[in-house]
Design a protein around this motif. Sequence first.
Motif, PDB file in Angstrom:
ATOM      1  N   SER A   3      10.344  28.035   9.403  1.00 18.17           N
ATOM      2  CA  SER A   3      11.834  28.699   8.701  1.00 18.17           C
ATOM      3  C   SER A   3      12.854  28.059   7.698  1.00 18.17           C
ATOM      4  O   SER A   3      13.065  27.399   7.720  1.00 18.17           O
ATOM      5  CB  SER A   3      12.056  29.737   9.223  1.00 18.17           C
ATOM      6  OG  SER A   3      12.881  29.513  10.064  1.00 18.17           O
ATOM      7  N   LEU A   6      11.581  24.624   5.368  1.00 19.97           N
ATOM      8  CA  LEU A   6      11.743  25.867   4.345  1.00 19.97           C
ATOM      9  C   LEU A   6      12.816  26.329   3.439  1.00 19.97           C
ATOM     10  O   LEU A   6      13.484  25.574   2.200  1.00 19.97           O
ATOM     11  CB  LEU A   6      11.308  26.911   4.796  1.00 19.97           C
ATOM     12  CG  LEU A   6      10.911  27.490   3.097  1.00 19.97           C
ATOM     13  CD1 LEU A   6       9.883  27.133   2.573  1.00 19.97           C
ATOM     14  CD2 LEU A   6      10.240  29.309   3.946  1.00 19.97           C
ATOM     15  N   SER A   7      14.310  26.393   4.862  1.00 19.58           N
ATOM     16  CA  SER A   7      15.292  26.113   4.407  1.00 19.58           C
ATOM     17  C   SER A   7      15.847  24.281   3.915  1.00 19.58           C
ATOM     18  O   SER A   7      17.066  24.554   3.337  1.00 19.58           O
ATOM     19  CB  SER A   7      16.155  26.529   6.234  1.00 19.58           C
ATOM     20  OG  SER A   7      15.861  27.726   5.777  1.00 19.58           O
ATOM     21  N   ILE A   9      14.325  22.298   2.485  1.00 22.04           N
ATOM     22  CA  ILE A   9      13.490  21.920   1.109  1.00 22.04           C
ATOM     23  C   ILE A   9      14.102  23.088   0.024  1.00 22.04           C
ATOM     24  O   ILE A   9      14.551  22.747  -1.450  1.00 22.04           O
ATOM     25  CB  ILE A   9      12.372  23.343   1.313  1.00 22.04           C
ATOM     26  CG1 ILE A   9      10.712  21.763   2.511  1.00 22.04           C
ATOM     27  CG2 ILE A   9      11.620  22.601  -0.273  1.00 22.04           C
ATOM     28  CD1 ILE A   9      10.182  22.688   2.622  1.00 22.04           C
ATOM     29  N   PHE A  10      14.185  24.611   0.403  1.00 22.67           N
ATOM     30  CA  PHE A  10      15.393  24.719  -0.465  1.00 22.67           C
ATOM     31  C   PHE A  10      16.040  24.672  -1.194  1.00 22.67           C
ATOM     32  O   PHE A  10      16.988  24.634  -1.892  1.00 22.67           O
ATOM     33  CB  PHE A  10      14.814  26.436  -0.482  1.00 22.67           C
ATOM     34  CG  PHE A  10      13.905  27.538  -0.792  1.00 22.67           C
ATOM     35  CD1 PHE A  10      13.535  27.668  -2.263  1.00 22.67           C
ATOM     36  CD2 PHE A  10      13.098  27.519   0.570  1.00 22.67           C
ATOM     37  CE1 PHE A  10      12.098  28.176  -2.243  1.00 22.67           C
ATOM     38  CE2 PHE A  10      12.154  28.623  -0.143  1.00 22.67           C
ATOM     39  CZ  PHE A  10      11.331  28.722  -1.525  1.00 22.67           C
ATOM     40  N   PRO A  76       5.676  19.487   0.202  1.00 19.49           N
ATOM     41  CA  PRO A  76       6.472  20.548   0.408  1.00 19.49           C
ATOM     42  C   PRO A  76       6.946  21.575  -0.413  1.00 19.49           C
ATOM     43  O   PRO A  76       8.010  23.157  -0.146  1.00 19.49           O
ATOM     44  CB  PRO A  76       7.939  19.699   0.782  1.00 19.49           C
ATOM     45  CG  PRO A  76       7.326  18.070   0.880  1.00 19.49           C
ATOM     46  CD  PRO A  76       6.463  17.852   0.559  1.00 19.49           C
ATOM     47  N   LEU A  77       6.782  20.853  -1.735  1.00 23.05           N
ATOM     48  CA  LEU A  77       6.901  21.682  -3.352  1.00 23.05           C
ATOM     49  C   LEU A  77       5.611  22.966  -3.326  1.00 23.05           C
ATOM     50  O   LEU A  77       5.650  24.318  -2.979  1.00 23.05           O
ATOM     51  CB  LEU A  77       6.866  20.978  -4.327  1.00 23.05           C
ATOM     52  CG  LEU A  77       7.715  19.899  -4.822  1.00 23.05           C
ATOM     53  CD1 LEU A  77       7.247  19.406  -5.462  1.00 23.05           C
ATOM     54  CD2 LEU A  77       9.191  20.810  -4.806  1.00 23.05           C
ATOM     55  N   ASP A  79       4.297  24.707  -0.049  1.00 23.95           N
ATOM     56  CA  ASP A  79       4.844  25.157   0.512  1.00 23.95           C
ATOM     57  C   ASP A  79       5.840  25.908   0.650  1.00 23.95           C
ATOM     58  O   ASP A  79       6.095  27.017   0.392  1.00 23.95           O
ATOM     59  CB  ASP A  79       5.689  24.705   2.535  1.00 23.95           C
ATOM     60  CG  ASP A  79       4.220  23.513   2.933  1.00 23.95           C
ATOM     61  OD1 ASP A  79       3.149  24.003   2.480  1.00 23.95           O
ATOM     62  OD2 ASP A  79       4.922  22.592   2.838  1.00 23.95           O
ATOM     63  N   ALA A  80       6.791  25.868  -0.837  1.00 26.38           N
ATOM     64  CA  ALA A  80       7.979  26.186  -0.653  1.00 26.38           C
ATOM     65  C   ALA A  80       7.122  27.291  -2.129  1.00 26.38           C
ATOM     66  O   ALA A  80       7.300  28.601  -2.044  1.00 26.38           O
ATOM     67  CB  ALA A  80       9.268  25.890  -1.782  1.00 26.38           C
ATOM     68  N   TRP A  83       5.862  30.475   0.036  1.00 30.24           N
ATOM     69  CA  TRP A  83       6.231  31.179   0.387  1.00 30.24           C
ATOM     70  C   TRP A  83       7.237  32.019  -1.109  1.00 30.24           C
ATOM     71  O   TRP A  83       7.200  33.361  -0.553  1.00 30.24           O
ATOM     72  CB  TRP A  83       7.598  30.073   0.851  1.00 30.24           C
ATOM     73  CG  TRP A  83       8.805  31.453   1.645  1.00 30.24           C
ATOM     74  CD1 TRP A  83       8.347  31.983   2.548  1.00 30.24           C
ATOM     75  CD2 TRP A  83       9.601  32.254   0.856  1.00 30.24           C
ATOM     76  NE1 TRP A  83       9.229  32.977   3.004  1.00 30.24           N
ATOM     77  CE2 TRP A  83      10.645  32.868   1.767  1.00 30.24           C
ATOM     78  CE3 TRP A  83      10.526  31.707   0.028  1.00 30.24           C
ATOM     79  CZ2 TRP A  83      11.680  33.869   1.812  1.00 30.24           C
ATOM     80  CZ3 TRP A  83      11.095  32.617  -0.597  1.00 30.24           C
ATOM     81  CH2 TRP A  83      11.821  33.168   0.101  1.00 30.24           C
ATOM     82  N   ILE A  84       6.853  31.394  -1.648  1.00 33.78           N
ATOM     83  CA  ILE A  84       6.973  32.845  -3.149  1.00 33.78           C
ATOM     84  C   ILE A  84       6.613  33.689  -3.179  1.00 33.78           C
ATOM     85  O   ILE A  84       6.490  34.200  -3.449  1.00 33.78           O
ATOM     86  CB  ILE A  84       8.154  31.555  -4.547  1.00 33.78           C
ATOM     87  CG1 ILE A  84       9.313  30.971  -3.974  1.00 33.78           C
ATOM     88  CG2 ILE A  84       8.134  32.728  -5.586  1.00 33.78           C
ATOM     89  CD1 ILE A  84      10.017  29.710  -4.861  1.00 33.78           C
TER      90      ILE A  84
END
Length: 114
Positions: A3, A6-7, A9-10, A76-77, A79-80, A83-84
């Motif tokens: 996570s 992911l943070s 990345i966002f 990474p995109l 992965d984001a 998650w969405i």
Amino acid sequence: MSSDQLSVIFAALADPTRRAILAHLAKGEASVTELAKPFEMSLPAISKHLKVLERAGLITQSRKAQWRPCQIEAQPLKDAADWIEQYRQFWEESFDRLDDYLHELQTQEKQNEQ
């Protein structure tokens, strides 16, 4: 994927300049100078944005003599996006309930007009 990553990345995607850089790189690799052209900022400022994107794993930079081309990294995109995607069902169900409610209101309105 952790996570924490992911943070990161966002956080990188939160900035419109960085999103524009990624959109440019989606068309192919580019140098720092090429990436800086559409923006009214210095090369060091663009380099800071690139470092944020690189730390998030969204781009890589290589060295070819004097040229430092940047390339987008897709994982990474993805992965984001994955998650969405977990929340798509929630939104679809919410929209379905709203649609049902609107149909109910329209039916009631038609009955009241008669």
